[in-house]
Scaffold this motif. Sequence first.
Motif, mmCIF file in Angstrom:
data_model
loop_
_atom_site.group_PDB
_atom_site.id
_atom_site.type_symbol
_atom_site.label_atom_id
_atom_site.label_comp_id
_atom_site.label_asym_id
_atom_site.label_seq_id
_atom_site.Cartn_x
_atom_site.Cartn_y
_atom_site.Cartn_z
ATOM 1 N N GLU A 141 37.633 -4.141 -10.254
ATOM 2 C CA GLU A 141 37.341 -2.897 -10.981
ATOM 3 C C GLU A 141 37.759 -2.920 -12.449
ATOM 4 O O GLU A 141 37.163 -2.221 -13.264
ATOM 5 C CB GLU A 141 38.028 -1.713 -10.287
ATOM 6 C CG GLU A 141 37.580 -1.479 -8.856
ATOM 7 C CD GLU A 141 36.149 -0.990 -8.759
ATOM 8 O OE1 GLU A 141 35.670 -0.297 -9.682
ATOM 9 O OE2 GLU A 141 35.494 -1.321 -7.758
ATOM 10 N N ARG A 160 31.045 -11.467 -13.972
ATOM 11 C CA ARG A 160 30.263 -11.019 -12.814
ATOM 12 C C ARG A 160 30.952 -11.582 -11.580
ATOM 13 O O ARG A 160 31.270 -12.763 -11.527
ATOM 14 C CB ARG A 160 28.845 -11.565 -12.917
ATOM 15 C CG ARG A 160 27.959 -11.242 -11.740
ATOM 16 C CD ARG A 160 26.596 -11.862 -11.953
ATOM 17 N NE ARG A 160 25.710 -11.594 -10.836
ATOM 18 C CZ ARG A 160 24.473 -12.068 -10.754
ATOM 19 N NH1 ARG A 160 23.989 -12.826 -11.727
ATOM 20 N NH2 ARG A 160 23.729 -11.785 -9.696
ATOM 21 N N THR A 193 33.172 -1.993 -1.106
ATOM 22 C CA THR A 193 34.105 -3.074 -1.430
ATOM 23 C C THR A 193 35.563 -2.669 -1.247
ATOM 24 O O THR A 193 36.338 -3.429 -0.646
ATOM 25 C CB THR A 193 33.854 -3.598 -2.858
ATOM 26 O OG1 THR A 193 32.511 -4.073 -2.930
ATOM 27 C CG2 THR A 193 34.807 -4.706 -3.221
ATOM 28 N N ASN A 237 28.401 -2.691 -2.943
ATOM 29 C CA ASN A 237 29.533 -2.644 -3.870
ATOM 30 C C ASN A 237 30.398 -1.403 -3.630
ATOM 31 O O ASN A 237 31.602 -1.436 -3.875
ATOM 32 C CB ASN A 237 29.045 -2.665 -5.314
ATOM 33 C CG ASN A 237 28.357 -3.967 -5.676
ATOM 34 O OD1 ASN A 237 28.529 -4.985 -5.007
ATOM 35 N ND2 ASN A 237 27.558 -3.942 -6.726
ATOM 36 N N ASP A 238 29.776 -0.330 -3.161
ATOM 37 C CA ASP A 238 30.516 0.913 -2.918
ATOM 38 C C ASP A 238 31.536 0.773 -1.797
ATOM 39 O O ASP A 238 32.543 1.465 -1.796
ATOM 40 C CB ASP A 238 29.552 2.061 -2.589
ATOM 41 C CG ASP A 238 28.647 2.406 -3.762
ATOM 42 O OD1 ASP A 238 28.999 2.062 -4.909
ATOM 43 O OD2 ASP A 238 27.587 3.008 -3.525
ATOM 44 N N ASP A 268 27.918 -7.886 -5.367
ATOM 45 C CA ASP A 268 27.538 -8.447 -6.653
ATOM 46 C C ASP A 268 27.729 -7.354 -7.696
ATOM 47 O O ASP A 268 26.999 -6.365 -7.709
ATOM 48 C CB ASP A 268 26.080 -8.917 -6.623
ATOM 49 C CG ASP A 268 25.660 -9.635 -7.894
ATOM 50 O OD1 ASP A 268 26.338 -9.469 -8.938
ATOM 51 O OD2 ASP A 268 24.656 -10.360 -7.845
ATOM 52 N N THR A 269 28.709 -7.529 -8.556
ATOM 53 C CA THR A 269 29.033 -6.486 -9.529
ATOM 54 C C THR A 269 27.973 -6.361 -10.621
ATOM 55 O O THR A 269 28.001 -5.404 -11.383
ATOM 56 C CB THR A 269 30.418 -6.737 -10.170
ATOM 57 O OG1 THR A 269 30.415 -8.014 -10.819
ATOM 58 C CG2 THR A 269 31.514 -6.676 -9.129
ATOM 59 N N TYR A 270 27.051 -7.294 -10.682
ATOM 60 C CA TYR A 270 25.969 -7.244 -11.662
ATOM 61 C C TYR A 270 24.861 -6.306 -11.206
ATOM 62 O O TYR A 270 24.113 -5.777 -12.003
ATOM 63 C CB TYR A 270 25.422 -8.654 -11.872
ATOM 64 C CG TYR A 270 24.374 -8.775 -12.952
ATOM 65 C CD1 TYR A 270 24.721 -8.655 -14.300
ATOM 66 C CD2 TYR A 270 23.047 -9.022 -12.631
ATOM 67 C CE1 TYR A 270 23.769 -8.771 -15.291
ATOM 68 C CE2 TYR A 270 22.082 -9.149 -13.614
ATOM 69 C CZ TYR A 270 22.449 -9.029 -14.948
ATOM 70 O OH TYR A 270 21.503 -9.148 -15.926
ATOM 71 N N ILE A 271 24.762 -6.107 -9.895
ATOM 72 C CA ILE A 271 23.705 -5.294 -9.310
ATOM 73 C C ILE A 271 24.295 -3.977 -8.809
ATOM 74 O O ILE A 271 25.334 -3.971 -8.155
ATOM 75 C CB ILE A 271 23.044 -6.044 -8.129
ATOM 76 C CG1 ILE A 271 22.419 -7.349 -8.619
ATOM 77 C CG2 ILE A 271 22.013 -5.176 -7.436
ATOM 78 C CD1 ILE A 271 22.006 -8.283 -7.507
ATOM 79 N N ASP A 272 23.628 -2.879 -9.090
ATOM 80 C CA ASP A 272 24.058 -1.582 -8.573
ATOM 81 C C ASP A 272 23.601 -1.491 -7.117
ATOM 82 O O ASP A 272 22.419 -1.337 -6.836
ATOM 83 C CB ASP A 272 23.452 -0.457 -9.402
ATOM 84 C CG ASP A 272 24.003 0.909 -9.020
ATOM 85 O OD1 ASP A 272 25.113 0.966 -8.455
ATOM 86 O OD2 ASP A 272 23.321 1.917 -9.293
ATOM 87 N N SER A 273 24.570 -1.619 -6.199
ATOM 88 C CA SER A 273 24.230 -1.696 -4.780
ATOM 89 C C SER A 273 25.219 -0.891 -3.949
ATOM 90 O O SER A 273 26.391 -0.772 -4.307
ATOM 91 C CB SER A 273 24.263 -3.164 -4.349
ATOM 92 O OG SER A 273 24.258 -3.295 -2.965
ATOM 93 N N THR A 274 24.755 -0.383 -2.814
ATOM 94 C CA THR A 274 25.665 0.338 -1.917
ATOM 95 C C THR A 274 26.704 -0.617 -1.321
ATOM 96 O O THR A 274 27.779 -0.176 -0.934
ATOM 97 C CB THR A 274 24.895 1.048 -0.790
ATOM 98 O OG1 THR A 274 24.094 0.096 -0.101
ATOM 99 C CG2 THR A 274 24.035 2.165 -1.340
#
Length: 135
Positions: A66, A75, A95, A92-93, A84-90
């Motif tokens: 973070e 990244r 993590t 990542n939520d 993948d911190t480069y992609i806005d993805s659920t």
Amino acid sequence: MQRYVKEYNLTLIKEYVDDGISGTTFDRPGFNKMLQDIEKGTINMVITKDLSRLGRDYIKTGHYIENYFPQNNIRYVAITDAIDTYIDSTNNDITPFKAIMNDYYAKDISKKIRSVYKEKQKNGEYICSIPAYRI
């Protein structure tokens, strides 16, 4: 890992390995070398097999994902966890929850191993891997 690098046409700069050192600590030679290379600007992406390979202390793992990585334009990808911190993805939520579970797992398995050793000691069983004196 190699397949991932090839599939996404990435350039592998270096592998950082900490065999035999627990992921519950971030005082690992390979990890520290990686941080030095980040500071030097040698690398711009960190890939691990899964989140637990980065670390199993959820507070410090969260700090790197973070704070530290974004501040250093890094990244972060955990292949099997689809992070993948480069992609806005659920993915990542969730993590932080995965990091908590990795921390819990490390503590839980440690308690179980200690209890097995205590039970073996209580029963007078041999628990050392190498005898103090060889005959």
